[in-house]
Design an enzyme around this catalytic site. Structure first.
Site, mmCIF file in Angstrom:
data_model
loop_
_atom_site.group_PDB
_atom_site.id
_atom_site.type_symbol
_atom_site.label_atom_id
_atom_site.label_comp_id
_atom_site.label_asym_id
_atom_site.label_seq_id
_atom_site.Cartn_x
_atom_site.Cartn_y
_atom_site.Cartn_z
ATOM 1 N N GLU A 11 -5.717 7.373 -4.857
ATOM 2 C CA GLU A 11 -4.555 7.488 -3.705
ATOM 3 C C GLU A 11 -3.481 7.913 -4.551
ATOM 4 O O GLU A 11 -2.679 6.832 -5.047
ATOM 5 C CB GLU A 11 -4.907 6.276 -2.947
ATOM 6 C CG GLU A 11 -5.851 5.962 -2.027
ATOM 7 C CD GLU A 11 -5.947 6.910 -0.723
ATOM 8 O OE1 GLU A 11 -5.021 7.526 -0.436
ATOM 9 O OE2 GLU A 11 -6.923 6.878 0.056
ATOM 10 N N CYS A 43 4.321 6.567 -0.182
ATOM 11 C CA CYS A 43 3.795 7.662 -0.623
ATOM 12 C C CYS A 43 3.954 8.678 0.429
ATOM 13 O O CYS A 43 3.888 10.107 0.280
ATOM 14 C CB CYS A 43 2.023 7.308 -0.835
ATOM 15 S SG CYS A 43 1.325 6.459 0.387
HETATM 16 P P1 NAD Z 1 2.568 3.753 -10.908
HETATM 17 O O1 NAD Z 1 1.539 4.772 -11.149
HETATM 18 O O2 NAD Z 1 3.438 3.544 -11.843
HETATM 19 O O3 NAD Z 1 1.723 2.051 -11.098
HETATM 20 C C1 NAD Z 1 0.562 2.051 -10.073
HETATM 21 C C2 NAD Z 1 -0.472 1.028 -11.066
HETATM 22 O O4 NAD Z 1 -0.953 1.656 -11.854
HETATM 23 C C3 NAD Z 1 0.191 -0.046 -11.329
HETATM 24 O O5 NAD Z 1 -0.567 -1.318 -11.116
HETATM 25 C C4 NAD Z 1 0.097 0.181 -12.782
HETATM 26 O O6 NAD Z 1 0.274 -1.216 -13.661
HETATM 27 C C5 NAD Z 1 -1.018 0.886 -12.865
HETATM 28 N N1 NAD Z 1 -1.196 1.728 -14.189
HETATM 29 C C6 NAD Z 1 -0.111 2.439 -14.584
HETATM 30 N N2 NAD Z 1 -0.601 3.168 -15.715
HETATM 31 C C7 NAD Z 1 -2.041 2.850 -15.974
HETATM 32 C C8 NAD Z 1 -2.803 3.106 -16.767
HETATM 33 N N3 NAD Z 1 -2.452 4.140 -17.712
HETATM 34 N N4 NAD Z 1 -4.066 2.644 -16.798
HETATM 35 C C9 NAD Z 1 -4.442 1.712 -15.650
HETATM 36 N N5 NAD Z 1 -3.501 1.371 -14.867
HETATM 37 C C10 NAD Z 1 -2.317 1.812 -14.695
HETATM 38 O O7 NAD Z 1 2.992 3.620 -9.684
HETATM 39 P P2 NAD Z 1 4.202 2.901 -8.737
HETATM 40 O O8 NAD Z 1 5.476 3.386 -9.317
HETATM 41 O O9 NAD Z 1 3.688 1.636 -8.672
HETATM 42 O O10 NAD Z 1 4.021 3.678 -7.298
HETATM 43 C C11 NAD Z 1 4.461 4.622 -6.948
HETATM 44 C C12 NAD Z 1 3.648 5.786 -6.804
HETATM 45 O O11 NAD Z 1 2.421 5.226 -6.152
HETATM 46 C C13 NAD Z 1 4.119 7.135 -5.927
HETATM 47 O O12 NAD Z 1 3.666 8.056 -6.779
HETATM 48 C C14 NAD Z 1 3.467 6.622 -4.688
HETATM 49 O O13 NAD Z 1 3.373 8.024 -3.904
HETATM 50 C C15 NAD Z 1 2.041 6.344 -5.004
HETATM 51 N N6 NAD Z 1 1.517 5.846 -3.822
HETATM 52 C C16 NAD Z 1 0.379 6.267 -3.384
HETATM 53 C C17 NAD Z 1 -0.286 5.923 -2.302
HETATM 54 C C18 NAD Z 1 -1.428 6.583 -1.572
HETATM 55 O O14 NAD Z 1 -1.992 5.951 -0.623
HETATM 56 N N7 NAD Z 1 -1.560 7.792 -1.900
HETATM 57 C C19 NAD Z 1 -0.104 4.467 -1.721
HETATM 58 C C20 NAD Z 1 1.288 3.876 -2.484
HETATM 59 C C21 NAD Z 1 2.124 4.543 -3.417
#
Ligand code: NAD
Length: 507
Positions: free
Chosen positions: A258, A292
């Site tokens: 997602e 998102c």
């Molecule tokens: P992010 O990608 O920075 O982090 C999300 C999660 O991934 C965190 O828990 C982080 O620690 C983990 N993570 C990051 N890099 C990783 C790796 N290399 N290996 C394993 N885990 C890792 O995102 P964010 O800034 O927290 O959230 C914003 C983003 O999330 C936006 O792009 C938004 O659109 C998206 N989002 C999508 C949905 C959806 O349902 N499609 C819902 C909410 C947020």
């Protein structure tokens, strides 16, 4: 802001998690509200082992009984809705009204999953052979790894956890390092439900049905690469998805992604602007543009473009002057950005928009004197003639690009010409336009006369293309959390026929 009192009310034993690895700051004023110790790799390994062990017991508990645990969790959430919502606001900065909505979504999700626990239906399939019966049965999959983003710190986990638990799967959760306290609160509330379970059902529960891991990408990586987790459900940026998807694929695991969105609404010259305008405002500036499903692009028919832009400017001015502030205060509609990096990314995108031909209105930092460590901004409106490069990227901040179109074909072409494919909408009173758009939008969510954000949990939630293709929450999303077997039984007494009429007779 008494975070300690709220954590106490929610039953979180904060001192057990205290340490110096992870500073947790509130985006409301930038103050540090906790300092935590992260999980070590050995501890993560131990959690995985316990989750795998719990699976062997939980999978054999009848699904409706598993539903009872989720029902108890939903009941505890009802009682603690207000303090949990306040903690969500304090930790991620969304306004209290939206935080309450987020916790309500968790409660709704529990209700949905409880009903589902009696409906994990398989199929009976007509066999082509005489005296054969064929069935498809859904079975628990295993412990599920859940990685979540900061902006929906509790609801997205509950979409996964409520389904996983009724499907027979323990959950290992790695929440965002920006919002670990709300995750620890969910863990404490879930522990309450677990304590009530034996009294309610007369049965014991296996230990370790939920693990909450504290840490950042490194801890996330230990989750992603662990072969004991057959499914990794990851919510976050497309950047994160591109890193983890190949890792899960390399071990032939299953991923449910997602990821980011870049959601647009088409506003036709046949639209009722009184319906469109409030929906665009909520979608574009709500959650300070950090959903998102935030509306990031308006594609407006040339016949109403000027009027719509003018009305948006007036509304944005009102928001900028009256409704930005502390998200705990009633009357605030737009709280802070999550942190300084988000503010800098927003300003960089606005500079790029100016360079690429856009006229930027609003978008400045405000309340810096009152909150020197926090980042409040006026939502930005960008008038832009065409869909230039910056419009095609997701900037996780309140920036709304407004572009003109002349024909529906052109609008749909502009709409679909971005890498992401999460949510979309058209505003029109013309049935033909609405149906055309519903068929041709390339997103996972396609609305008519409704904005892109604020989905109900009853539908499957997710998007296509760079959004990752996953589906969570309602409809048949539960199937991702189970494995399916096809079983054919022969109940005759003479040698059975082979499928496809194949003869294989040994004399
Ligand atoms: P992010 O990608 O920075 O982090 C999300 C999660 O991934 C965190 O828990 C982080 O620690 C983990 N993570 C990051 N890099 C990783 C790796 N290399 N290996 C394993 N885990 C890792 O995102 P964010 O800034 O927290 O959230 C914003 C983003 O999330 C936006 O792009 C938004 O659109 C998206 N989002 C999508 C949905 C959806 O349902 N499609 C819902 C909410 C947020």
């Amino acid at each position: 802001m008494d975070v300690a009192a709220i954590l106490h009310q929610l039953g979180v034993p904060l001192t057990e998690y205290a340490g110096s690895d992870l500073a947790v700051c509130s985006p409301i004023d930038g103050s540090q509200i906790a300092s935590l110790r992260c999980h070590t790799q050995a501890e993560v390994q131990a959690s995985m082992a316990q989750a795998a062990e719990a699976f062997t017991a939980w999978r054999d508990v009848p699904a409706p009984q598993r539903g009872t645990l989720v029902r108890l969790f939903g009941e505890a959430l009802r009682v603690l809705k207000e303090p949990l919502a306040r903690l969500v606001t304090m930790e991620c900065g969304k306004i209290l009204e939206e935080a309450r909505g987020e916790v309500q979504e968790m409660i709704d999700m529990c209700d949905f999953a409880v009903g589902l626990s009696r409906q994990l239906y398989g199929l009976t399939i007509a066999s082509e052979r005489p005296e054969h019966s064929m069935q498809e049965t859904w079975l628990p999959l295993g412990p599920i790894g859940v990685i979540t983003a900061f902006n929906f710190p509790v609801a997205v986990w509950s979409w996964n956890a409520a389904l996983a638990l009724v499907c027979g799967d323990p959950v290992v959760w790695k929440p965002s390092e920006k919002t670990p306290l709300t995750a620890l609160a969910c863990q404490a509330i879930f522990a309450q439900a677990c304590r009530r379970y034996p009294q309610t059902t007369g049965h014991t529960l296996p230990e370790g049905l939920l693990h909450v891991l504290r840490g950042g990408a490194e801890v996330g990586d230990w989750v992603v690469t662990d072969t004991r987790l057959p499914l990794i459900s990851a919510t976050g940026s497309c950047r994160m998805g591109r890193i983890i998807a190949p890792k899960v694929a390399a071990r032939l695991g299953r991923s449910l992604l997602e990821l980011g969105g870049n959601n647009a609404v088409v506003v036709s010259d046949q639209a009722n602007l009184s319906v469109a305008l409030p929906a665009i405002l909520f979608g574009a500036v709500g959650t300070c543009g950090q959903r998102c499903t935030t509306i990031r692009r308006v594609i407006a028919h040339v016949g109403i473009y000027d009027e719509l832009l003018q009305r948006l400017k007036t509304a944005y001015h009102r928001i900028a002057t009256q409704h930005i502030g502390n998200p705990l205060d009633a009357g605030t509609l737009v709280g802070p950005l999550i942190d300084q990096a988000a503010f800098e990314a927003m300003q960089k995108a606005l500079d790029a928009a100016r360079q690429q031909g856009g006229s930027v209105f609003f978008g400045e930092r405000v309340s810096a004197a009152a909150y020197p460590q926090a980042y409040y901004v006026t939502p930005a409106l960008v008038q832009i003639p065409t869909q230039v490069a910056i419009v095609c990227t997701e900037t996780f901040a309140p920036i709304l690009y407004v572009m003109p179109y002349t024909s529906l074909d052109e609008a749909i072409a502009i709409h679909n010409a971005v890498p992401q494919g999460l949510a979309s909408a058209i505003f029109t009173t013309d049935l033909h336009e609405a149906e055309q758009f519903k068929r041709r939008s390339d997103c996972g969510i396609v609305n008519v006369n409704i904005g892109t954000s604020g989905a109900e949990i009853g539908g499957a939630f997710g998007g296509e293309k760079d959004t990752g293709g996953g589906r969570e929450a309602g409809s048949d999303a539960w199937k991702t959390y189970m494995r399916r077997h096809t079983s054919t039984t022969y109940y005759g007494t003479t040698p059975p026929a082979l499928a496809q009429g194949i003869k294989f007779e040994v004399e």
